[in-house]
Structures are given as C-alpha cells and as structure tokens.
Design an enzyme around this catalytic site. Structure first.
Site, mmCIF file in Angstrom:
data_model
loop_
_atom_site.group_PDB
_atom_site.id
_atom_site.type_symbol
_atom_site.label_atom_id
_atom_site.label_comp_id
_atom_site.label_asym_id
_atom_site.label_seq_id
_atom_site.Cartn_x
_atom_site.Cartn_y
_atom_site.Cartn_z
ATOM 1 N N LYS A 100 0.823 -1.223 0.000
ATOM 2 C CA LYS A 100 0.000 0.000 0.000
ATOM 3 C C LYS A 100 0.855 1.270 0.000
ATOM 4 C CE LYS A 100 -3.385 -0.510 2.921
ATOM 5 N NZ LYS A 100 -4.262 -0.444 4.117
ATOM 6 N N LYS A 112 2.683 -3.973 10.850
ATOM 7 C CA LYS A 112 1.367 -4.066 11.484
ATOM 8 C C LYS A 112 1.545 -4.673 12.860
ATOM 9 C CE LYS A 112 -3.019 -3.426 10.131
ATOM 10 N NZ LYS A 112 -3.482 -2.641 8.981
HETATM 11 N N1 GLU Z 1 -4.722 0.669 9.652
HETATM 12 C C1 GLU Z 1 -4.801 1.485 8.470
HETATM 13 C C2 GLU Z 1 -4.519 0.666 7.231
HETATM 14 O O1 GLU Z 1 -4.718 -0.526 7.218
HETATM 15 C C3 GLU Z 1 -3.961 2.754 8.581
HETATM 16 C C4 GLU Z 1 -2.490 2.542 8.743
HETATM 17 C C5 GLU Z 1 -1.714 3.832 9.016
HETATM 18 O O2 GLU Z 1 -2.298 4.893 9.019
HETATM 19 O O3 GLU Z 1 -0.508 3.702 9.222
HETATM 20 O O4 GLU Z 1 -4.159 1.174 6.212
#
Ligand code: GLU
Length: 423
Positions: A100, A112
């Site tokens: 991402k 994560k």
């Molecule tokens: N938990 C969100 C995601 O899956 C945001 C992650 C973030 O802002 O670092 O993209």
C-alpha cells in the site's frame, strides 16, 4: 501454502498475500532475484502482555508487531485489537501495508501490530493498561524513524494517545511522530479520522466514471460501519447514491429505497450498531451479499468475499475498504464476471496517506488546515488510482495485479539499489 516454518499451513490471510505475489512475479522478471524479499517479513516480534484486571486478577494477552519490509523507509501500519488476531493475520496485514505505501509512493515500508483481545470486553482502565504494557514491550522496535503505528480495527485516537505518552515517557521527552491517528490536540492531523472512508469514495468515484456507472441512484451495500464504512456511506449518500444495505457486528439492515443517513447517524449515537434502525428492515447476515446492488463496499475484515458469494453478487463495482476482504479464487470469479474491483492497497490507502501527512506535520511542528489535507489526499489518491488504471490497461490485467506491479517494482528496485549487506 506457507514458505516459513513458523507459519502454519492454512488458508489464512498470509497465504492469500503469497498467492497475490506469485501472480505478479511474471511481470517482475527483471527483479526476480529480489522477489523472495516480499515472501517473508523482515522482523516479527511476539510479546506477552500481562495486565492487572480491575478485579485484581492477572491476565496475559498475546501481542505482535511485524515489520514486513523497510526497504523504502520506516515501517508503517496500524495496530489491531481483535479476538482473531494471530501471527498469520498480522504478517499478511503488514505485507499489505508494504504494498500500500509503495502503491501510493509514500516513503514508508510496511508493518502491522495487534493484540488478540476483544476490546469491548475490557474496561477503559484495562484497555489503557493493556495498551501501555504492549507499547513498552514493542518500544525498542518502534519510533518516528523506525516504525510508526496507527489505528486499525478495534483501536482509535485515544489508544494512539496512550502509545505516544508511554513511548515518550521512556524517551524522556515528547515524541509525537512515533504514532499517527492521534487526537488532534496531541499532534494528530485534521482529516485523519475520515481519511480512509474519503479515499474509498474518491477512488470509487474515479473508477465508477471510467466504467460509466453513474453514482446518482447507484445502489450501495456496505459491510462494516465503523470509521471507514460510515464515512464512505455518507459520501456516497451525498453523491445521491442509495445506501440499500448495511451490515455491522450487530446485524444487517436493508432499505431498497436508500437509507436516511442522517436518521441512521442519530440511531448510532444512541445504540451500539445499526440493528434496530427503524428506517430499514432487518435481514439475515448471509442475505446481505445477495441484495440487488451496484456497488459493494466490504469495510470490515479480511476473507469476506468467498467463491460462493462472488458467483452471486449483483454488484458491478467492489470497493475494498477493508484489508484483504476477497479470497484470490473469488477474485478470479469477479474478474470473469466483469465485476471491477478497486483493490484494498489503493482503495483504503486514504488513512495511511493522511498518516503520512500527520507524520510530516509532527516532524515540522507545522500543521495544515483540513481543507489543505483533503486537497492533498484527493490529489494523491486520484493520481494513484489513475496510474493503476493505466497500468491495468497496458498490461491487460486486473486493477489488483496492476497495483501490485507498480508497488512491487518500487519496493524491489529499492532493495536492488540498496544491495544485499554485506555484499
Ligand atoms: N490501519 C490502516 C490501514 O490498514 C492505517 C495505517 C496507518 O495509518 O498507518 O491502512
């Protein structure tokens, strides 16, 4: 099939991710010596999180922080509190963050974290103790230049505030940039809470235009009505789409004429979820997938769109607000049926994009208006989704494969140009 001794063989999220990487490998022949880098996390930490409960007993929880890839910058990704959290899931979620951040060209890797807990079963004080102890256990691998957590399912700005405070206490000074998604008066960014839902809408709007699906009158079904699903539904309703079905942890509601979102908001302010909303009919959770719809927004957890559901969905467009909601074999069926899927790694990237803005603002101690944040967010999201659309047309592949091609190219080039230490 898993490639690592510490991940059990199963049809879990990590296996879905590995299959996605295998699918993109033929397009990355020129970087093939480096592709295995994507198939294992750089670092995975499992921690015991013991806390004293309000009744004086001690309970132990299982916590994780996985840094999947740091080739392009510090780790970035949320922290999930959910009873189903396990290593397999956190690894997959961390890998999806790598893809991402690269798909959006943000200067981050992917990470994560999570705790295997039902946060609704804890009192506010227990939740705070759990968060602070977890932060201290992972404290040596996070930091503004190392790895920057954020909210995910089951966590929120308050939790981020406790993480910031606990980490700062250990450092002896306030470190706002260690975490994003904080309350605004603690160095959080305006627009962060709504950013993921906004990104779902913006990318959906772009792609709807390309496939000639007018938003006005479009029937929209939303699974998950937290931060992401509710904001996306609100923006679609504003664009005169009809929100015909909503499912959350309390049940599923259906209104073929489109729900009154303002009335639903009032209901939600008083109740735990959508169940019992008088402006709609209650239907079974399974029925949700089969109502007549033009746009489906899965905005809850992974593994929701199965082969069986994919075969019968009436949607023309699927907007993945959640991470990993579609099994790969189901994805193939959606492609076969001509259903367009805006993949999670683009569709729900609005949150991490504004997290990036938050981190930049914290570093500079200079804060932008919500208008400026939204303008910057829209610009990056529109650019990313258009680049992916173009790549999909050029390579004659799905939007997911196209997003992976663009992202993996960036990650593996960084890996190659850095070289393998010690050479
Ligand atoms: N938990 C969100 C995601 O899956 C945001 C992650 C973030 O802002 O670092 O993209």
């Amino acid at each position: 099939m898993s490639n690592l001794s510490y991940v059990p063989e199963s049809n879990g999220a990590w296996q879905t991710y590995l299959a996605q990487v295998d699918r993109v490998a033929p397009y990355l022949e020129h970087l093939k010596d480096y592709i295995n880098t994507l198939k294992r996390p750089k670092r995975a930490l499992i921690v015991d999180v013991p806390i004293v409960m309000d009744d004086g007993t001690i309970r132990h929880f299982e916590g994780y922080r996985v840094q999947h890839n740091l080739s392009r910058g510090p780790g970035k990704g949320g922290i999930r509190y959910h009873p189903d959290v396990d290593l397999n899931e956190v690894m997959a979620l961390s890998a999806w963050m790598t893809i991402k951040t690269a798909a959006l060209n943000l200067p981050f890797g992917g990470a994560k974290g999570g705790i295997r807990v039902d946060p609704r079963s804890l009192s506010p004080r227990e939740l705070e103790r759990l968060t602070r102890r977890y932060t201290s256990e992972i404290g040596h691998i996070i930091g503004p230049q190392k790895d920057i957590p954020a909210p995910d399912v089951g966590t929120n700005p308050n939790v981020m505030g406790w993480i910031m405070d606990t980490y700062s206490s250990g450092q002896g000074h306030t470190v706002t940039g260690v975490v994003t998604g904080k309350p605004v008066h603690l160095g959080g960014s305006l627009g962060r809470i709504k950013a993921t839902g906004r990104g779902v809408f913006i990318t959906g709007q772009q792609v709807a235009q390309k496939i000639k699906l007018p938003l006005e009158g479009a029937k929209v079904a939303v699974q998950g009505f937290g931060n992401v699903g509710s904001e996306a539904a609100y923006l679609f309703a504003n664009a005169k789409s009809k929100i015909v079905a909503i499912q959350d942890h309390t049940g599923t509601i259906f209104q073929p004429e489109g729900m009154d979102i303002e009335a639903l908001k009032l209901h939600l302010a008083e109740h735990q979820g959508v169940a019992g909303f008088v402006g709609a009919e209650a239907i079974s959770n399974d029925h949700f997938w089969y109502v007549e719809m033009d746009i489906l927004i899965p905005a809850a957890l992974e593994g929701q769109i199965t082969v069986e559901r994919a075969k019968k969905l009436s949607a023309k467009l699927v907007l993945e607000g959640a991470n990993g909601p579609t099994y790969l074999d189901a994805d193939d069926i959606l492609i076969e049926r001509g259903i367009t899927v805006v993949p999670d790694v683009i569709c729900n990237a609005g949150g991490v994009t504004v997290s990036y803005f938050e981190w930049v603002q914290d570093m500079a101690s200079l804060f932008w208006s919500e208008e400026e944040i939204n303008q910057r967010l829209d610009k990056l999201m529109i650019q990313a989704v258009n680049d992916v659309w173009k790549a999909a047309n050029e390579k004659v592949c799905s939007l997911r494969t196209a997003a992976y091609i663009l992202a993996c190219e960036r990650i593996l080039r960084a890996r190659k140009e850095r070289g393998i230490y010690p050479g």
